[in-house]
Design an enzyme around this catalytic site. Structure first.
Site, mmCIF file in Angstrom:
data_model
loop_
_atom_site.group_PDB
_atom_site.id
_atom_site.type_symbol
_atom_site.label_atom_id
_atom_site.label_comp_id
_atom_site.label_asym_id
_atom_site.label_seq_id
_atom_site.Cartn_x
_atom_site.Cartn_y
_atom_site.Cartn_z
ATOM 1 N N THR A 12 0.850 -1.316 -0.026
ATOM 2 C CA THR A 12 0.104 -0.058 0.053
ATOM 3 C C THR A 12 0.830 1.205 -0.139
ATOM 4 O O THR A 12 0.672 2.214 -0.820
ATOM 5 C CB THR A 12 -0.825 0.004 1.325
ATOM 6 O OG1 THR A 12 -1.726 -1.057 1.273
ATOM 7 C CG2 THR A 12 -1.849 1.184 1.387
ATOM 8 N N VAL A 13 1.839 1.311 0.957
ATOM 9 C CA VAL A 13 2.506 2.677 1.039
ATOM 10 C C VAL A 13 3.417 2.616 -0.135
ATOM 11 O O VAL A 13 3.759 3.729 -0.707
ATOM 12 C CB VAL A 13 3.415 2.564 2.546
ATOM 13 C CG1 VAL A 13 4.255 3.668 2.649
ATOM 14 C CG2 VAL A 13 2.205 2.574 3.454
ATOM 15 N N GLU A 128 10.043 10.104 9.309
ATOM 16 C CA GLU A 128 8.893 10.716 9.729
ATOM 17 C C GLU A 128 7.280 9.833 9.654
ATOM 18 O O GLU A 128 6.477 10.172 10.440
ATOM 19 C CB GLU A 128 8.628 11.954 8.850
ATOM 20 C CG GLU A 128 7.665 13.029 9.194
ATOM 21 C CD GLU A 128 7.756 13.674 10.447
ATOM 22 O OE1 GLU A 128 8.502 14.611 10.786
ATOM 23 O OE2 GLU A 128 6.860 13.250 11.279
ATOM 24 N N ILE A 135 1.153 13.387 9.800
ATOM 25 C CA ILE A 135 1.455 14.412 10.717
ATOM 26 C C ILE A 135 2.778 14.599 10.778
ATOM 27 O O ILE A 135 3.619 13.673 11.238
ATOM 28 C CB ILE A 135 0.693 14.281 11.954
ATOM 29 C CG1 ILE A 135 -0.887 13.650 11.700
ATOM 30 C CG2 ILE A 135 0.612 15.377 12.724
ATOM 31 C CD1 ILE A 135 -1.373 12.973 13.020
ATOM 32 N N GLU A 189 -5.780 -5.779 10.406
ATOM 33 C CA GLU A 189 -5.052 -6.919 9.675
ATOM 34 C C GLU A 189 -5.622 -8.197 10.166
ATOM 35 O O GLU A 189 -6.444 -8.213 11.156
ATOM 36 C CB GLU A 189 -3.458 -6.960 10.070
ATOM 37 C CG GLU A 189 -3.020 -5.630 9.466
ATOM 38 C CD GLU A 189 -1.416 -5.574 9.608
ATOM 39 O OE1 GLU A 189 -0.896 -6.811 9.195
ATOM 40 O OE2 GLU A 189 -0.729 -4.660 10.008
ATOM 41 N N ASP A 200 1.370 -1.451 18.775
ATOM 42 C CA ASP A 200 1.663 -0.603 17.870
ATOM 43 C C ASP A 200 1.799 0.841 18.374
ATOM 44 O O ASP A 200 2.866 1.569 18.087
ATOM 45 C CB ASP A 200 0.721 -0.539 16.514
ATOM 46 C CG ASP A 200 0.985 0.758 15.694
ATOM 47 O OD1 ASP A 200 1.738 0.251 14.760
ATOM 48 O OD2 ASP A 200 0.235 1.618 15.762
ATOM 49 N N LYS A 204 5.037 3.489 18.758
ATOM 50 C CA LYS A 204 5.422 4.996 18.326
ATOM 51 C C LYS A 204 5.693 5.972 19.383
ATOM 52 O O LYS A 204 6.322 6.813 19.322
ATOM 53 C CB LYS A 204 3.841 5.407 17.403
ATOM 54 C CG LYS A 204 3.680 4.706 16.289
ATOM 55 C CD LYS A 204 2.324 5.054 16.087
ATOM 56 C CE LYS A 204 1.871 4.115 14.720
ATOM 57 N NZ LYS A 204 0.436 4.165 14.238
ATOM 58 N N GLY A 301 -2.678 4.987 6.144
ATOM 59 C CA GLY A 301 -3.254 5.264 4.632
ATOM 60 C C GLY A 301 -1.981 5.477 3.566
ATOM 61 O O GLY A 301 -1.115 6.116 4.017
#
Lengths: 430, 430
Positions: A12-13, A128, A135, A189, A200, A204, A301
Site C-alpha cells: 500500500t505505502v 517521519e 502528521i 489486519e 503498535d 510509536k 493510509g
C-alpha cells in the site's frame, strides 16, 4: 540531474510512494536541481497488480539489484516488520546509501543500532512516516521544539483501535463486531493483535519519547494495555457519564523520571481528543516554554504515509545538495533517564464491577472504597442477568498504585463476581 | 565554544529570549558543541527593568555595538514594525550575520528583499516565531509537507481578536468592553487597529501562503475585514443558531489561482475551530497527499514566542556547524500565481438586517432573496427599538459575488434601515 531511488517493498505505502514521487518529480527538480526517480523496486512477485502502472521502474525479486546498485543514492524501505527489513537497511547504510523508512517496529526496537551504523557511514536515516502518518511529529520535535524541555506527550496514535472504538461508540456494537468491520475495510489486519493489544501505539510512543525527552527508551519501558476487554457496556456507561473511550498513549518526564503508558482511557466529551475519530491521530505536546501544542491528521493510509516518506526524500535531496547529514533522533544527547512507574500519578478512575444482587454487597464495596480514601464521584447500579448487579463507580482523584491495590482487594470480596473493567479518566483540558 | 548572539530590542519577547537562551545554553552545548550566549542587547533605555536580571549581557543604545561586532554571528530581532528593524536586519545580513526574527510585519511586506539579501550574503534568515507563536508552522510547511500541493490554509491566527470574540461570547458583552478587557490584560495594544481590523492576521496569511502555495503573495492580495462591527447581538444570534464567531484567515489554491481572505465567520459549534478560544491559534492545512492536518497552540506571549525564536537559534547553530544555509521560504520556486476573487466560492451566509416594522417589508426582503435564488435556511425576526424589526437570515449556499450583490440590493430597499452584519458560515468539518 536524476537522483535514483531504490524501493524495498511495494505494498500500500510503497505503491503510494511510486505514484507520489512521479507526481512531484518536476517540482522537486525545479526546487533542488535534482529529479527523484524510482529506479528499482524489490517485490516478492513481479507479476502482481499494485494499483499503479509501472513505467521505467524495474521490478526485481533480488535485493542486491537495489542494495548493490551504485547509482542508487536513496533506499526507501516500506516492507515493514523486523526482518528482512533490518538486514536490508543495514546493508544499504554500509554501502553509503541514505535510508527513508516508514517502519515503526524496526525504529522502535533497533533505532539506536540503525542510527549508529548510519552515523558511522556518514549517511542519514529519516523516518517521519513511522509515527503519525502524514502528521509532522518527528520534524517538529527534532527541530522546532528543541528550545523546550518537553514534559508531556499524550495522544491517539493508533488509527485501527481508534476506528474500532469510534464504531463501538457510534453503532453501539461490541468489540468483535467492530473489529470485523475494521478488517473488512482494510483498517485492521487478519491478525490484529499488534494494533488491538496496544503494541503498535507503544512502539510509536517509544520513538516519540526518545526524541521528545531526548533519551533512549525501550519498548519494555511502556506499560501497555489494549482494548480487547472494552465492551459495548463500557462504551454505553462512558457515554452516559459524559465520556468517550480512547486508547491513549501517555509519556511524562517529571524531573528526569519518565512514565510511559498506553491504555484505554475515559476522555471527557468536551476534551478536544474526544473528537479525534476514525483513522485520525492527534498528539499533544507540552513544552516548558511553548506550553500546550496539538498536532492532528491522518495517521495511516496510502497517500498520507507516502506524503511523509516523500517529504523525507525531498529533505534528503536538499541536504545532499548541501552536504548535510541528519543527526541522530535524540539530537546527539546521550543521556539516559530512568523509567519509573509513578505511584503518585493521580486520576479519577472508572470501575465496572459485577456483584451478587443481595443486601450488604454494595455496602461492602462502599466500605472498601472508604477505607482506601477513594471518594466516589458517581455511582450507577443496574440489575442484570437475574441475580447479578452491575455497579459502575467513578472516583475522585486517586493514585494509580491505590487503584491497583483496590482492584486486588475488590477481587477478594465475597459476592463480588468480577472486576470487569477499570480505566483512568482524563481530566478536562485547561 | 561560545556562539555570540546580538539581540535587537528587549521587550516582552526579547526578555523571554534572554532567559530561555540562558536556561538552555548547557543543553545546546551538549547537543551541538556550541554554547549560545547573548552578548549585547540593543535597547532604548538601559536603566529600565525588563523582568530578567542581566548578567554578563551588555546593554547598549548604539545599534553598531551589535551590527559592527565581528564576534556576533547571530542577530535576533524582536523590535517589531518596519523601521528601524528593516535597516538593522539588512545591515546585519550584509555583515554576514545570520538573522532570527519574530517580525511578521517586516517578513510579510519585505520578506522577498530580506531573503534575497540573505542569499546574496550566504547567510540565513529564520522566522518561525513570526506566525503562530510557539506552533511549528513555517518548519512543517517548508520541510515536511513539500511532497504535497497544499490547496487550503484555514485558521485562527490572531490571538487578540480571538480573545475579544471569546470574551464577547462568554460574557455577553459588546466589542468595546471586550477590547478594553484585552487592553487591560496586555492582550491588545493601546492602538488595537492592527489586530482588530484584521491586518495582523492578513500579514501572517501572506507569510503562510507564500510558503504553502510556493509563490509570492502580497498584503494587498488579501481581502481583509476586521471585527469592529461585530456586536453582542450578532454573537447572541450566532449562539442561538448553533455557531460561534471567529476571525478566520483563509487561503485557497485552485489550480494555481489563489483566493486569500481574513474575515469574521460563523463556525458551527461542532467544528474543532469553534473550540479554539482565548489566545490560542489553530491552522488547518490541506495537502493533496496528506489530507487534512491541524496545528494548535499558543499564538503569542513571552515564552511561547521565545520558544520559536530559540528553536530557530538552535537550528542555526546546528546548520552553522554543518555549513548549511537555509534556503528561501518558498523553496527557491520562483513561480507566481494569480490572486483572484473567486466568484464561484459558495457558502451559507448570515445576514442581520434592521428594517421598519410594518406590513410588506419582510415580503420585499423575501422577494429579493427569492429573485437571487438565495433560499433561506433560517429566518428570525424580532421587534426592537420601537418601530424597528431585526431580521436575521441564514441562506443555503450562495456564491460570494451574489452575497455582495444582494448587500447592494438590500441597501436600496425602501423601509430597510441597515444591513448591519453579513458573514459567511463555515461548513461542518468532514
Amino acid at each position: 540531474m536524476d537522483l535514483y531511488i531504490g524501493l524495498l517493498g511495494c505494498g500500500t505505502v510503497g505503491a503510494g510512494v511510486v505514484s507520489l514521487v512521479r507526481r512531484r518529480a518536476g517540482k522537486v527538480a525545479d526546487m533542488t536541481g535534482s529529479r527523484p526517480v524510482v529506479k528499482t523496486i524489490l517485490v516478492r512477485d513481479t507479476t502482481k497488480d499494485r494499483g499503479v502502472p509501472f513505467e521505467h521502474e524495474r521490478l526485481t525479486t533480488n535485493p542486491d539489484d537495489v542494495l548493490h546498485d551504485d547509482a542508487i543514492q536513496v533506499v526507501v524501505e516500506t516492507i515493514g516488520g523486523i526482518e528482512p527489513a533490518k538486514t536490508y537497511i543495514l546493508e544499504a547504510l554500509k554501502r553509503k546509501k541514505h535510508v527513508v523508512t516508514a517502519n515503526k517496529d524496526l525504529i522502535a526496537v533497533h533505532g539506536p543500532e540503525i542510527l549508529r551504523v548510519a552515523a558511522e557511514n556518514r549517511v542519514s536515516v529519516l523516518f517521519e512516516a513511522a509515527v503519525g502518518g502524514a502528521i509532522p511529529l518527528v520534524g517538529p520535535l527534532k527541530e522546532n521544539l528543541t528550545a523546550n524541555e518537553v514534559t508531556d506527550l499524550k495522544g491517539i496514535i493508533n488509527g485501527t483501535t481508534n476506528f474500532i472504538l469510534s464504531e463501538m461508540t457510534a453503532r453501539h456494537i461490541d468489540f468483535e463486531e467492530a473489529l470485523a468491520m475494521a478488517q473488512e475495510l482494510g483498517y485492521a489486519e487478519a491478525d490484529p493483535s499488534s494494533d488491538v493489544d496496544g503494541l503498535d501505539a507503544a512502539r510509536k510512543l517509544v520513538i516519540l519519547s526518545s526524541i521528545g525527552f531526548q533519551t533512549q527508551v525501550h519498548l519494555s519501558d511502556v506499560r501497555v494495555e489494549g482494548i480487547r476487554h472494552i465492551t459495548a457496556t463500557d462504551v454505553r456507561y462512558a457515554d452516559e457519564l459524559g465520556y468517550v473511550i480512547k486508547l491513549l498513549a501517555v509519556g511524562r518526564d517529571r524531573g528526569g523520571e519518565l512514565t510511559l503508558a498506553v491504555r484505554p482511557t475515559l476522555i471527557p466529551k468536551v476534551h478536544p481528543l474526544a473528537h479525534v475519530s476514525d483513522a485520525y491521530n492527534a498528539l499533544y505536546v507540552r513544552g516548558d516554554a511553548a506550553g500546550d501544542l496539538m498536532f492532528f491528521g491522518r495517521g495511516a493510509g496510502r497517500m498520507p504515509t507516502a506524503s511523509a516518506v516523500v517529504g523525507d526524500i525531498i529533505s534528503l535531496i536538499r541536504n545532499l545538495k548541501l552536504g548535510y547529514v541528519v543527526s541522530s533522533p535524540n539530537g546527539g544527547a546521550a543521556t539516559t533517564k530512568p523509567v519509573v512507574d509513578r505511584e503518585d500519578e493521580r486520576y479519577k478512575y472508572y470501575f465496572r464491577l459485577l456483584a451478587q444482587d443481595q443486601p450488604g454487597v454494595f455496602a461492602s464495596i462502599a466500605q472498601l472504597f472508604g477505607e482506601n480514601h477513594a471518594s466516589m464521584e458517581t455511582v450507577l447500579q443496574k440489575r442484570v442477568r437475574g441475580s447479578c448487579a452491575e455497579i459502575v463507580i467513578v472516583t475522585h482523584d486517586i493514585s494509580s498504585s491505590k487503584a491497583r491495590r483496590m482492584i486486588a482487594d475488590l477481587k477478594a470480596l465475597e459476592h463480588l463476581h468480577a472486576v470487569e473493567c477499570v480505566m483512568p479518566v482524563e481530566p478536562v483540558a485547561e
